[in-house]
Design an enzyme around this catalytic site. Sequence first.
Site, PDB file in Angstrom:
ATOM      1  N   HIS A   1       1.437  -0.731  -0.022  1.00  0.00           N
ATOM      2  CA  HIS A   1      -0.291  -0.157   0.091  1.00  0.00           C
ATOM      3  C   HIS A   1       0.379   1.364  -0.281  1.00  0.00           C
ATOM      4  CE1 HIS A   1      -4.078  -1.493   0.792  1.00  0.00           C
ATOM      5  NE2 HIS A   1      -3.408  -2.607   0.725  1.00  0.00           N
TER       6      HIS A   1
ATOM      7  N   ASP B   1       3.158   9.826  -0.754  1.00  0.00           N
ATOM      8  CA  ASP B   1       2.021   8.347  -0.595  1.00  0.00           C
ATOM      9  C   ASP B   1       1.882   7.194  -1.379  1.00  0.00           C
ATOM     10  OD1 ASP B   1      -0.466   8.288   0.955  1.00  0.00           O
ATOM     11  OD2 ASP B   1      -0.530  10.225   0.881  1.00  0.00           O
TER      12      ASP B   1
HETATM   13  P1  ADQ Z   1      -2.944   5.830   4.191  1.00  0.00           P
HETATM   14  O1  ADQ Z   1      -1.767   7.058   4.189  1.00  0.00           O
HETATM   15  O2  ADQ Z   1      -4.193   5.861   5.493  1.00  0.00           O
HETATM   16  O3  ADQ Z   1      -3.234   4.366   3.587  1.00  0.00           O
HETATM   17  P2  ADQ Z   1      -5.002   7.284   2.907  1.00  0.00           P
HETATM   18  O4  ADQ Z   1      -5.109   6.784   1.464  1.00  0.00           O
HETATM   19  O5  ADQ Z   1      -5.160   8.541   2.183  1.00  0.00           O
HETATM   20  O6  ADQ Z   1      -3.640   7.319   3.768  1.00  0.00           O
HETATM   21  O7  ADQ Z   1      -6.096   6.367   3.471  1.00  0.00           O
HETATM   22  C1  ADQ Z   1      -6.696   7.260   4.494  1.00  0.00           C
HETATM   23  C2  ADQ Z   1      -8.001   7.066   4.369  1.00  0.00           C
HETATM   24  O8  ADQ Z   1      -8.985   6.840   5.675  1.00  0.00           O
HETATM   25  C3  ADQ Z   1      -9.175   7.291   3.572  1.00  0.00           C
HETATM   26  O9  ADQ Z   1     -10.405   6.800   3.532  1.00  0.00           O
HETATM   27  C4  ADQ Z   1      -9.778   8.480   4.223  1.00  0.00           C
HETATM   28  O10 ADQ Z   1     -11.035   9.233   3.893  1.00  0.00           O
HETATM   29  C5  ADQ Z   1      -9.511   8.107   5.751  1.00  0.00           C
HETATM   30  N1  ADQ Z   1      -9.152   8.643   6.527  1.00  0.00           N
HETATM   31  C6  ADQ Z   1      -7.577   9.848   6.434  1.00  0.00           C
HETATM   32  N2  ADQ Z   1      -7.968  10.626   8.442  1.00  0.00           N
HETATM   33  C7  ADQ Z   1      -9.141  10.485   8.905  1.00  0.00           C
HETATM   34  C8  ADQ Z   1      -9.766  11.961   9.572  1.00  0.00           C
HETATM   35  N3  ADQ Z   1      -8.635  12.709   9.844  1.00  0.00           N
HETATM   36  N4  ADQ Z   1     -10.607  11.363   9.976  1.00  0.00           N
HETATM   37  C9  ADQ Z   1     -11.846  10.387   9.348  1.00  0.00           C
HETATM   38  N5  ADQ Z   1     -11.475   9.230   8.577  1.00  0.00           N
HETATM   39  C10 ADQ Z   1     -10.161   9.706   8.148  1.00  0.00           C
HETATM   40  C11 ADQ Z   1      -2.390   3.777   2.706  1.00  0.00           C
HETATM   41  C12 ADQ Z   1      -0.907   4.295   2.163  1.00  0.00           C
HETATM   42  C13 ADQ Z   1      -1.912   5.082   1.361  1.00  0.00           C
HETATM   43  C14 ADQ Z   1      -2.536   4.437   0.515  1.00  0.00           C
HETATM   44  C15 ADQ Z   1      -3.492   3.879   1.207  1.00  0.00           C
HETATM   45  C16 ADQ Z   1      -4.885   2.188   0.439  1.00  0.00           C
HETATM   46  O11 ADQ Z   1      -0.346   4.974   2.657  1.00  0.00           O
HETATM   47  O12 ADQ Z   1      -0.276   5.631   0.331  1.00  0.00           O
HETATM   48  O13 ADQ Z   1      -3.434   5.144  -0.864  1.00  0.00           O
HETATM   49  O14 ADQ Z   1      -2.398   3.277   2.193  1.00  0.00           O
HETATM   50  O15 ADQ Z   1      -3.893   1.753  -0.192  1.00  0.00           O
END
Ligand code: ADQ
Length: 462
Positions: free
Chosen positions: A160, A369
């Site tokens: 990921h 990311d």
């Molecule tokens: P993350 O680093 O966690 O994921 P991201 O892909 O943006 O980053 O996913 C975060 C998820 O959590 C989203 O669905 C978002 O809506 C939710 N989220 C984040 N902050 C939040 C908050 N403050 N309140 C509520 N919900 C929140 C890792 C990798 C990424 C990759 C994903 C999936 O780091 O690059 O996209 O896995 O593979």
Amino acid sequence: MSDSNYRRLVIISNRVAMPKAGGVPGGLAVGVLGALREHGGMWFGWSGELTNGSASDPEIIRRGNVEYATISLNEQDFEQYYNGYSNKVLWPVCHYLLDFIRYYADDFEGYRRVNSIFATKLKSLLKPDDLIWVHDYHLIPLAAELRSAGIENPIGFFLHVPFPSYEALRAIPGHEYLLRCMCAYDVIGFHTTGDLAAFQTCVREPIVGAEFLDKNRIKVPGGELIADVFPIGIDVDEVQQLAEEAQKLRQVQNMVKSLGGRELLIGVDRLDYSKGLTQRFLAYERLLEKYPNAQKVVTLMQIAPPTRTGVRAYDDIREELEQTSGRINGRFAETNWVPIRYLNKGVARKPLMGFFRNASVALVTPVRDGMNLVAKEFVAAQDPDDPGMVVLSSLTGAAQELTDAVIVNPYDRDDVADGIATAISMSIEERRERYESMMAILRKNDITAWRTRFVDALLNEE
Ligand code: ADQ
């Protein structure tokens, strides 16, 4: 329906996001849950509980078509495996942030030990027909451990986070072992072509000595594997529906009222140094300096719940952000306006999608990311008649797909400030055009496409 739908899918990740367990699920949990709900199957991993003794046997509960099998881990094992090698070594190297690496030999031992525990506990639950899909950097050695335990099922691995090129990876102790372990998988998936290319630079080294047979097939010691690109997507309809329904929520209506007619800029991230939050605040400060008129028309709401507390770098970033937002607010605030609303907590999914729909601009500016689902969710949550715009870091996987976002370099404050100004002043016609083209990509590469493409690749490897 492809053949794969008749086979049980067993997904393994560090943490299992149990339904209604509370807390904010990260991107992996959102993606995996979306995939598993459609296909059905088992999700195996850590329960979130720690023990003083040895790891517990799996506890299984069923909800709908998904079985959740969880184990508790010994406290010291967890500290060394998770906070230690996974998050103080692998996370920073995968994000090319080598200064954050803190290596301790005991942590590496713990990482190997917990992977072996995962294999032992999982083995008793596996059936000969299962398709096994391992997720993320915490569990790189799992396939090798399962193979040693006599498991012959197809095993896939999806990363990921970004994969570093050999010049970065070789900085970390244990990289030779990790690369050898990766050869035990049948299918390895990355978010972008850049990650795949970086992986190829690693396995080309003599430590693996891979032979590239065709576009994605690689001959490695002990067999062959497929390494390919599977960009993770979102459930577009679900996000659209949540965003629409959320307009009725009092929490969303109150937030909109409190803006007093100002345009909302929104940032939503786990509180992590890879998300570029300090740089984002400084770029916003530059916007307020460079475009003084913006002071009257914008408010930035940054939602960032703490994660990985207890890891020094995460405690430090929290302190740094509090200071930076406090200083900027002190410098620019008026009696009726505070430039940054910084919330150190998560927001439930539905109101969050509602906030997205009411925002004019999303600031998605990580310094690195793997993909970034927030960018995708923000676009899907928009009102098609009057869509907001994403200011998106070129160093995210999402920027490879959402080329119609306003793409910026997160290290360049002026570039980000100018990007925000461009997004705020973009005509409605241009916003609609860009929204339509981004939505077409989100629909093409949605969560179903991600899951079916990966599972089909795994099935073809038998
Ligand atoms: P993350 O680093 O966690 O994921 P991201 O892909 O943006 O980053 O996913 C975060 C998820 O959590 C989203 O669905 C978002 O809506 C939710 N989220 C984040 N902050 C939040 C908050 N403050 N309140 C509520 N919900 C929140 C890792 C990798 C990424 C990759 C994903 C999936 O780091 O690059 O996209 O896995 O593979």
